[in-house]
Design a protein around this motif. Sequence first.
Motif, PDB file in Angstrom:
ATOM      1  N   MET A 112      43.748  50.498  44.530  1.00 53.10           N
ATOM      2  CA  MET A 112      44.506  50.195  45.818  1.00 53.10           C
ATOM      3  C   MET A 112      45.913  50.865  45.613  1.00 53.10           C
ATOM      4  SD  MET A 112      42.990  48.730  48.013  1.00 53.10           S
ATOM      5  CE  MET A 112      44.297  48.407  49.081  1.00 53.10           C
ATOM      6  N   LEU A 113      46.593  50.804  44.462  1.00 45.50           N
ATOM      7  CA  LEU A 113      47.712  51.403  44.000  1.00 45.50           C
ATOM      8  C   LEU A 113      47.871  52.996  43.736  1.00 45.50           C
ATOM      9  CD1 LEU A 113      49.570  48.415  42.577  1.00 45.50           C
ATOM     10  CD2 LEU A 113      49.633  49.090  44.864  1.00 45.50           C
ATOM     11  N   ALA A 114      46.617  53.533  43.517  1.00 51.37           N
ATOM     12  CA  ALA A 114      46.599  54.968  42.772  1.00 51.37           C
ATOM     13  C   ALA A 114      47.242  56.141  43.747  1.00 51.37           C
ATOM     14  CB  ALA A 114      45.288  55.271  42.686  1.00 51.37           C
ATOM     15  N   LEU A 165      50.186  43.874  38.691  1.00 49.65           N
ATOM     16  CA  LEU A 165      50.155  42.303  38.145  1.00 49.65           C
ATOM     17  C   LEU A 165      50.183  41.460  39.043  1.00 49.65           C
ATOM     18  CD1 LEU A 165      49.798  40.490  35.356  1.00 49.65           C
ATOM     19  CD2 LEU A 165      52.374  40.976  35.273  1.00 49.65           C
ATOM     20  N   ARG A 166      51.296  41.577  39.947  1.00 51.73           N
ATOM     21  CA  ARG A 166      51.269  40.730  41.163  1.00 51.73           C
ATOM     22  C   ARG A 166      50.163  40.714  41.837  1.00 51.73           C
ATOM     23  NH1 ARG A 166      56.513  42.881  41.395  1.00 51.73           N
ATOM     24  NH2 ARG A 166      55.997  43.745  43.329  1.00 51.73           N
ATOM     25  N   LEU A 167      49.462  41.789  42.139  1.00 49.27           N
ATOM     26  CA  LEU A 167      48.385  41.697  43.028  1.00 49.27           C
ATOM     27  C   LEU A 167      47.103  41.287  42.348  1.00 49.27           C
ATOM     28  CD1 LEU A 167      48.067  45.341  44.507  1.00 49.27           C
ATOM     29  CD2 LEU A 167      48.621  42.977  45.950  1.00 49.27           C
ATOM     30  N   LEU A 223      36.919  36.469  36.002  1.00 49.59           N
ATOM     31  CA  LEU A 223      36.305  37.634  36.878  1.00 49.59           C
ATOM     32  C   LEU A 223      37.526  37.922  37.697  1.00 49.59           C
ATOM     33  CD1 LEU A 223      34.123  39.273  38.140  1.00 49.59           C
ATOM     34  CD2 LEU A 223      33.609  37.082  39.501  1.00 49.59           C
ATOM     35  N   GLY A 224      38.451  37.135  38.290  1.00 46.84           N
ATOM     36  CA  GLY A 224      39.282  37.440  39.012  1.00 46.84           C
ATOM     37  C   GLY A 224      40.357  38.112  38.568  1.00 46.84           C
ATOM     38  N   LEU A 225      40.709  38.022  37.179  1.00 54.07           N
ATOM     39  CA  LEU A 225      41.835  38.633  36.626  1.00 54.07           C
ATOM     40  C   LEU A 225      41.283  40.108  36.278  1.00 54.07           C
ATOM     41  CD1 LEU A 225      43.255  35.995  33.894  1.00 54.07           C
ATOM     42  CD2 LEU A 225      44.367  36.933  36.095  1.00 54.07           C
ATOM     43  N   ALA A 226      40.081  40.236  35.722  1.00 55.99           N
ATOM     44  CA  ALA A 226      39.378  41.523  35.373  1.00 55.99           C
ATOM     45  C   ALA A 226      39.235  42.380  36.877  1.00 55.99           C
ATOM     46  CB  ALA A 226      38.224  41.401  34.428  1.00 55.99           C
ATOM     47  N   GLY A 227      38.368  41.694  37.781  1.00 53.50           N
ATOM     48  CA  GLY A 227      38.310  42.291  38.930  1.00 53.50           C
ATOM     49  C   GLY A 227      39.473  42.614  39.768  1.00 53.50           C
ATOM     50  N   GLY A 228      40.318  41.767  39.724  1.00 55.49           N
ATOM     51  CA  GLY A 228      41.730  42.092  40.362  1.00 55.49           C
ATOM     52  C   GLY A 228      42.575  43.201  39.817  1.00 55.49           C
ATOM     53  N   TRP A 229      42.516  43.335  38.391  1.00 53.73           N
ATOM     54  CA  TRP A 229      42.968  44.501  37.691  1.00 53.73           C
ATOM     55  C   TRP A 229      42.631  45.658  38.128  1.00 53.73           C
ATOM     56  CZ3 TRP A 229      47.589  44.592  35.349  1.00 53.73           C
ATOM     57  CH2 TRP A 229      48.003  45.868  34.391  1.00 53.73           C
ATOM     58  N   ILE A 230      41.260  45.998  38.325  1.00 55.83           N
ATOM     59  CA  ILE A 230      40.643  47.206  38.630  1.00 55.83           C
ATOM     60  C   ILE A 230      41.077  47.472  39.978  1.00 55.83           C
ATOM     61  CG2 ILE A 230      38.486  48.154  38.773  1.00 55.83           C
ATOM     62  CD1 ILE A 230      37.251  46.552  36.320  1.00 55.83           C
ATOM     63  N   LEU A 231      40.764  46.382  41.131  1.00 54.89           N
ATOM     64  CA  LEU A 231      41.165  46.646  42.416  1.00 54.89           C
ATOM     65  C   LEU A 231      42.503  46.893  42.537  1.00 54.89           C
ATOM     66  CD1 LEU A 231      38.824  43.614  44.187  1.00 54.89           C
ATOM     67  CD2 LEU A 231      38.241  46.170  43.855  1.00 54.89           C
ATOM     68  N   TYR A 250      44.964  38.135  43.479  1.00 55.11           N
ATOM     69  CA  TYR A 250      43.396  38.057  43.495  1.00 55.11           C
ATOM     70  C   TYR A 250      42.471  36.930  43.047  1.00 55.11           C
ATOM     71  CZ  TYR A 250      44.032  42.934  45.539  1.00 55.11           C
ATOM     72  OH  TYR A 250      44.397  44.018  46.308  1.00 55.11           O
ATOM     73  N   ALA A 251      43.352  36.855  41.643  1.00 53.73           N
ATOM     74  CA  ALA A 251      42.623  35.731  40.874  1.00 53.73           C
ATOM     75  C   ALA A 251      42.806  34.338  41.471  1.00 53.73           C
ATOM     76  CB  ALA A 251      43.283  35.786  39.527  1.00 53.73           C
ATOM     77  N   GLY A 252      44.303  34.338  41.829  1.00 53.07           N
ATOM     78  CA  GLY A 252      44.517  32.847  42.460  1.00 53.07           C
ATOM     79  C   GLY A 252      43.709  32.665  43.688  1.00 53.07           C
ATOM     80  N   PHE A 253      43.534  33.721  44.491  1.00 55.37           N
ATOM     81  CA  PHE A 253      42.877  33.455  45.696  1.00 55.37           C
ATOM     82  C   PHE A 253      41.433  33.196  45.599  1.00 55.37           C
ATOM     83  CE2 PHE A 253      39.961  34.966  49.074  1.00 55.37           C
ATOM     84  CZ  PHE A 253      40.445  34.329  50.305  1.00 55.37           C
ATOM     85  N   LEU A 254      40.695  33.920  44.566  1.00 54.35           N
ATOM     86  CA  LEU A 254      39.382  33.584  44.164  1.00 54.35           C
ATOM     87  C   LEU A 254      39.244  32.161  43.521  1.00 54.35           C
ATOM     88  CD1 LEU A 254      36.503  34.677  43.645  1.00 54.35           C
ATOM     89  CD2 LEU A 254      37.209  35.554  41.549  1.00 54.35           C
TER      90      LEU A 254
END
Length: 372
Positions: A95-97, A11-13, A83-91, A17-21
Motif C-alpha cells: 500500500m505504501l509503495a 509499522l503502524r499499519l 498471521l496478522g503481523l506477517a500479512g499486515g507487514w506485506i500489505l 491490521y494485526a489488531g483488527f484481525l
Amino acid sequence: MDRAAGPSARLRLTLSYAGFLLLAGGLLLAVVWVFLLRYVPDGVLNVPSRPGSGPAPFIPSRSDLQRAFAPRAAAAMAFLLVLGLAGGWILAGRMLAPLTRITDATRLAAAGSLSHRIRLPGRSDEFRELADAFDGMLARLEAQVAEQQRFAANASHELRTPLAVTQTLLDVARKDPGRDTGELLDRLYTVNARAIELTEALLLLSRADQRSFIREDVDLSLLAEEATETLLPLAEERGVTITTSGGITPACGSRALLLQMITNLLHNAIVHNVREDGAVWIRTGVRPGAAVLTVENTGATLTPGLVSTLAEPFQRGTERIRGDHAGVGLGLAIVKSIVQAHDGELTIAPRRGGGLRITVELPSAGGRGTAP
C-alpha cells in the motif's frame, strides 16, 4: 522541522491490521464461548441405549468443552497474531509503495532536479491522483524556473548595454577633455533615460507577478479611451489611425495595472505598424463571465511560431528595430504578467494581411455590455 522519532507508517499499519484481525478473531471465539455456555448442558448426560444397540453414547458436559476449548482458542489467537503481523507487514508495504516513489521524487525536486517525474502506473486512485498532481506541479515549477532564468539572463544583458555605453562615453570624455560636452551629455541623457525605462518596466513586471495590488471595479472601455488620448500624438506622428468601439466593459482588478496593460498593447500596435497609412482597432465588450479587450493592428506578416514568443521578456519580432519609441522588449511580457495576475487569458495571433490580433479576457465584475 525537527520532530521526535516515532514508529514508521508501515509499522503502524501492520499493528492496525494485526489488531483488527485479533479483534475479529476474539469476537468470533467469544460468540462460540457464549454458545457453549448457553446451549451445552452442565454435567454428564448418559442417553440410555436400546436393547442390542451397544453402550449408550457419551455426551461431553459444559466443563469438558470449556477445558478443551481454552487451549485451542489461545492457539488460534496466537496464530491470528502471527498471521496478522506477517500479512499486515506485506500489505502495508504494498500500500505504501507509491508513497515511497513520491517521497523519492520530492527529495530529487528538493535537490534541484525538477525534470524528474513519478509517472505512477496503474488505475486511477488516490495515490495516482496525488502522483499526477505532483508531476503537474513539477512541470509548472520547471517551466517557471526556466523562464525566470531566461528573464534574469536577458535582464542582465539589457541592463549591461546602457551601462557599457555610459562607461565608453565617460572613457572617451576622460581621454579627450577638449571634446564638446553638449553632445556627450545628450547621449548620456538618452542612455540613462533608457536604463530608467528598463528598470521601471522590470519593477512593474515584478509587481504584477507578485499580485501586490488592490482590486476594484473598472471599466475597460474608459481605460481604452484614456490610453488612446495619451498615445494619440505618437499615432499622429507615425501616421497611424486609432479606432475605438464597444460599450461598458466592467472588470475587476487594479486600475493602474490594467491601464498600463492597455497602454502597452496600444503602444505596441502603433510602433510595430506599417510605415504609411497604418491602423489600430480597439474593441471592448463582454462575454458570459468575462470582460474582453481586443487590439488589432496592421503591420508586417508574422508567422505563428514567431508570434508565440512575443510575450516572452525581451523578445522582438522580425524587423522590429529599436527606435525612439521601440521600448525595451518588455511590453507584451508586462501585459502577459498583468493578465495572469488578474486570472485572465491572453491570446496573440497573427492577423490576416499582416499585423497582430491580441485578445485579453478578464473575469467580469458584472454588468451588461456589447460583445466585441
